[in-house]
Design an enzyme around this catalytic site. Sequence first.
Site, PDB file in Angstrom:
ATOM      1  N   ASP A  49       0.845  -1.196   0.000  1.00 57.96           N
ATOM      2  CA  ASP A  49       0.000   0.000   0.000  1.00 57.96           C
ATOM      3  C   ASP A  49       0.881   1.247   0.000  1.00 57.96           C
ATOM      4  O   ASP A  49       1.546   1.545   0.976  1.00 57.96           O
ATOM      5  CB  ASP A  49      -0.891   0.009   1.252  1.00 57.96           C
ATOM      6  N   TYR A  54       3.114   9.690  -0.609  1.00 58.47           N
ATOM      7  CA  TYR A  54       4.209   9.112   0.185  1.00 58.47           C
ATOM      8  C   TYR A  54       5.573   9.348  -0.472  1.00 58.47           C
ATOM      9  O   TYR A  54       6.604   9.117   0.133  1.00 58.47           O
ATOM     10  CB  TYR A  54       4.018   7.596   0.428  1.00 58.47           C
ATOM     11  N   LYS A  79      -2.736   5.812  -4.327  1.00 63.38           N
ATOM     12  CA  LYS A  79      -3.840   6.741  -4.010  1.00 63.38           C
ATOM     13  C   LYS A  79      -3.649   8.079  -4.706  1.00 63.38           C
ATOM     14  O   LYS A  79      -2.517   8.539  -4.867  1.00 63.38           O
ATOM     15  CB  LYS A  79      -3.911   6.978  -2.490  1.00 63.38           C
ATOM     16  N   HIS A 112      -7.590   9.491  -1.926  1.00 59.63           N
ATOM     17  CA  HIS A 112      -6.926   9.508  -0.619  1.00 59.63           C
ATOM     18  C   HIS A 112      -7.786  10.183   0.469  1.00 59.63           C
ATOM     19  O   HIS A 112      -7.889   9.675   1.587  1.00 59.63           O
ATOM     20  CB  HIS A 112      -5.574  10.221  -0.752  1.00 59.63           C
TER      21      HIS A 112
END
Length: 275
Positions: A49, A54, A79, A112
Site C-alpha cells: 500500500d 508518500y 492513491k 486519498h
Amino acid sequence: MVKSITETTTLHNGVKMPWFGLGVWQVANDEEVVTAVKSALDTGYRAIDTAAAYKNEEGVGQAIKESGVAREDIFLTSKLWNADHGYESTLQAFEDSLQRLGTDYLDLYLIHWPKDGFKDTWRAFEKLYEEGKIRAIGLSNFHQHHIEDLMTTAKVKPMVNQIEFHPLLTQEALRDFCKIQEIQFEAWSPLAHGKLLDDPTLKEIGEKYGKSPAQVMIRWDLEHGVITIPKSSNPGRIKQNSEVFDFELTSEEVEKIDALNRNERTGADPDNFDF
Ligand code: NDP
C-alpha cells in the site's frame, strides 16, 4: 478464519485482495523503501500500500522489479492525492503514478481524502476502471455521508474504503455501513501508529499465545474481517507482523480489545482536515 499470508477476500467485482499487506507511509524513497518492500515480498507479503503523497512510488516499483516476484502475483495499491482532484487531473495523476511505479496497471486505486470535487475525480476513476487500467477502485477517509453523496452520481460502487482503524478507534457504525454496502473495510494505522505497543490488555492477551501487542492488533483486524496493512521498515518487525496466521483470538478477547475504543484518532478527521 484467515489462515495464511496470501489468503484473499473477494471484492464485490470479483477481484481477490489479500487480507494482509505492507503499508509504506513515512518510508523514505531510497534504500529504506526498497529494503522494506523486498524484505516483505521475501517474507511472503503479496500486497503493498503506497500513495502518490508518500513520495516513494519509484522505490516501491524498483523493489517489486528486483524482488523476482511476478507483478501479477502482487496486489499493488496507490492513491490519488488531494491536489489532483478533478477529471483531467486525475487521469494525469494516475499515469504519473504508473510511471513512477514502473507498471501498466494498478490493482487498487483510492481517492486519498474526500476533498471537494471528488465526484468528478470518481468519473475519471470509473473511466480508468472500465478501460482495465485499474482492477478495483475505492475510497479512503470517506465517512458514510461522503459515500452516500458519491453514490448519487457514481456508476460504479467503490470496492474498498480505507479508514483509520485500531483499538482506540473501532469505527463500528462505518464498518456496519460498509458491510451492508459490500464495500470492503480496510484499516490504516492498524497499530495506532505505534501508540498501543505497551498496552496492558494487548500484552496480557499476547502472552497467552506468545505474541506481541502488534501481532494481537493485526489478528484482531482479521477477526473483524478488516484488511490490514501494518507499516514497518525493519525486516525483523516486517517478519514478526506476518506471523499472525497460527493463532486465533477468542470472541471474549476480541470484545476485550473492542472495549479499548476511545474514538481517538491519530490522524485527521475526514470532516475537518486542512491539507
Ligand atoms: P502503523 O499503525 O502500521 O504503525 C507503524 C509504527 O509501528 C511504526 O512506528 C513502526 O516502526 C511500528 N511497528 C511496526 N511493527 C511493529 C512491531 N511488530 N513492534 C513494534 N513496533 C512496530 O502505522 P501507519 O500510520 O504507517 O499505518 C500503516 C499504513 O496505513 C501506512 O503505512 C499507509 O500505507 C496506510 N495509511 C493510510 C492513510 C490514509 O490516509 N489512507 C493514513 C495513514 C496510514 P518501525 O517501522 O520502526 O518498525
